[in-house]
Design a protein around this motif. Structure first.
Motif, short mmCIF file in Angstrom:
data_model
loop_
_atom_site.label_atom_id
_atom_site.label_comp_id
_atom_site.label_asym_id
_atom_site.label_seq_id
_atom_site.Cartn_x
_atom_site.Cartn_y
_atom_site.Cartn_z
N LEU A 171 0.72 -1.26 -0.02
CA LEU A 171 0.10 0.02 0.01
C LEU A 171 0.96 1.22 0.02
CD1 LEU A 171 -2.70 1.35 0.22
CD2 LEU A 171 -2.66 1.10 2.88
N LEU A 172 1.74 1.23 0.56
CA LEU A 172 2.95 2.28 1.03
C LEU A 172 3.49 2.81 -0.37
CD1 LEU A 172 4.75 1.78 4.31
CD2 LEU A 172 2.79 3.27 3.76
N THR A 173 3.61 1.77 -1.35
CA THR A 173 4.04 2.37 -2.57
C THR A 173 3.27 3.01 -3.61
OG1 THR A 173 3.20 0.01 -3.84
CG2 THR A 173 5.44 0.08 -2.76
N ASP A 177 0.26 8.80 -4.70
CA ASP A 177 -0.91 9.22 -5.64
C ASP A 177 -2.18 8.95 -5.08
OD1 ASP A 177 1.12 9.34 -7.47
OD2 ASP A 177 0.99 6.87 -7.81
N ILE A 178 -2.13 9.01 -3.74
CA ILE A 178 -3.55 9.03 -2.97
C ILE A 178 -3.89 10.27 -2.38
CG2 ILE A 178 -4.92 7.85 -1.18
CD1 ILE A 178 -3.38 5.32 -1.63
N GLN A 206 2.75 7.61 10.53
CA GLN A 206 4.00 8.31 10.09
C GLN A 206 4.18 7.45 8.95
OE1 GLN A 206 5.43 10.87 11.20
NE2 GLN A 206 3.98 11.22 12.94
N ASP A 207 3.92 6.47 8.59
CA ASP A 207 4.45 5.62 7.33
C ASP A 207 3.48 6.31 6.10
OD1 ASP A 207 5.82 3.51 8.64
OD2 ASP A 207 4.07 2.21 8.83
N LEU A 208 2.32 6.85 6.51
CA LEU A 208 1.60 7.34 5.27
C LEU A 208 1.97 8.76 5.17
CD1 LEU A 208 -2.05 5.88 6.63
CD2 LEU A 208 -0.56 5.20 4.52
N VAL A 209 2.19 9.55 6.12
CA VAL A 209 2.54 10.92 5.92
C VAL A 209 3.77 11.12 5.20
CG1 VAL A 209 0.87 11.67 7.38
CG2 VAL A 209 3.00 11.37 8.44
N GLN A 211 5.22 9.13 3.17
CA GLN A 211 5.02 9.20 1.74
C GLN A 211 4.28 10.45 0.96
OE1 GLN A 211 6.72 6.60 0.00
NE2 GLN A 211 7.54 5.96 1.88
N ASN A 212 3.39 10.76 2.08
CA ASN A 212 2.52 11.75 1.34
C ASN A 212 1.84 12.74 2.43
OD1 ASN A 212 0.41 13.34 0.19
ND2 ASN A 212 -0.59 11.57 -0.76
N PRO A 213 2.63 14.16 2.63
CA PRO A 213 2.17 14.70 3.74
C PRO A 213 0.86 15.43 3.66
CG PRO A 213 4.38 15.09 2.94
CD PRO A 213 3.65 14.32 1.85
#
Length: 322
Positions: A171-173, A177-178, A206-209, A211-213
């Motif tokens: 998912l993190l990859t 784009d999300i 933190q994993d998500l932000v 990759q995409n703040p």
């Protein structure tokens, strides 16, 4: 883009025979196939567990509708008043009717179990549209997932096989784009709940932000509520009516608290579960406890509990869902 990330335990709810209302959401899930991030690992988890989920729910249903043989002491009947005798006769007839009905049900269930085993049941056929989108992991995904498991970061449990960690790394990859992400799971690895509000685990956040703040993250443990919210952004043609969603949501919420007895989502299948009591301390019936389930606890959170099918007593082991 807007993406739904639905955990395997949510899909497995469609195989729980005790949740007929829940199945009304299946059409909406299928409609959103191109908006759902689905992995090969999720498919494996569903296929590994769907047969057992259905069997457990059916076993619980049969146990709930079955009657314990009961005979009143006819010798206590008053002269000329065969009340106990008549009651015993009616009771035996009722017990026989239920027994015969369960016997008739047996071959039907065998057919359904066989269909599920070969993925030819209705739910599996419909989910094939989701399965067709399954993403395979890369070597880097596997490496990162193994590291996540080794250091103990969520999702997933260190004692379990590599699973949730792998889907999360995949998912993190695509997170860059999300724009908005809906996470739907009953697994406490993902969130902490306080007063009906879910807070995403800080590590996962933190994993998500990282990759995409700018990503907007929404966390749900009730599928109907997730779909209701998603519908505000992307219209779902097949979504049930507001009244139906309210009913389904109530049922899902009760499942999470153990009030309905439909606890297949939390059925414990591990080999290290605390054993169930042999005798109920409340009604003294032997061998009366159903399979263990993780339910709301007096100790806080979810703990493994066994429920007496005779009196409803909850034997709380204190073993937490972690």
């Amino acid at each position: 883009m807007n993406i739904l990330y639905i955990d395997a335990n949510i899909y497995l709810g469609f195989y729980n025979s005790n949740r007929p209302e829940y199945k009304k959401l299946l059409g909406s899930v299928i409609e959103l196939a191109d908006k759902i991030f689905f992995t090969q690992q999720l498919a494996f988890e569903i296929d590994r567990n769907k047969l057992n989920i259905f069997r457990l729910s059916i076993d619980n249903y049969i146990k709930q509708v079955s009657l314990t043989a009961t005979i009143l002491p006819e010798h206590l009947d008053e002269d000329g008043s065969p009340k106990f005798t008549d009651w015993n006769k009616a009771r035996k007839e009722l017990e026989k009717q239920i027994s015969d009905s369960n016997k008739e049900l047996s071959p039907i269930l065998n057919d359904v179990l066989n269909d599920i085993a070969i993925s030819q049941d209705k739910v599996s056929k419909e989910l094939s549209a989701i399965y067709a989108t399954a993403q395979s992991p890369s070597g880097k995904d596997l490496e990162n997932a193994r590291l996540r498991k080794e250091i103990g970061n969520p999702p997933g449990k260190r004692a379990d096989p590599l699973g949730d960690q792998l889907s999360w790394e995949q998912l993190l990859t695509i997170v860059p784009d999300i724009s908005q992400l809906w996470i739907v799971s009953t697994d406490r690895d993902y969130f902490t709940e306080h007063k009906k509000t879910l807070y995403l685990n800080p590590v996962l956040y933190q994993d998500l932000v990282r990759q995409n703040p700018r990503i907007i993250i929404k966390t749900f443990n009730i599928l109907s509520e997730a779909l209701r919210d998603f519908n505000n952004e992307v219209k779902i043609a097949s979504i049930p009516s507001k009244e139906e969603l309210d009913l389904i949501s109530e049922t899902e919420a009760q499942d999470l608290t153990g009030l309905t007895g439909s606890t297949a989502s939390f059925m414990y299948s591990g080999s290290f579960a605390p054993s169930k009591p042999n005798i109920c301390p409340k009604c003294a019936m032997a061998n009366s406890f159903l399979e263990g389930a993780y339910l709301r606890s007096q100790y806080g959170g979810l703990t493994l509990q066994y429920i007496c099918k005779n009196c409803g007593f909850h034997a709380d082991t204190g073993d937490s869902f972690d």
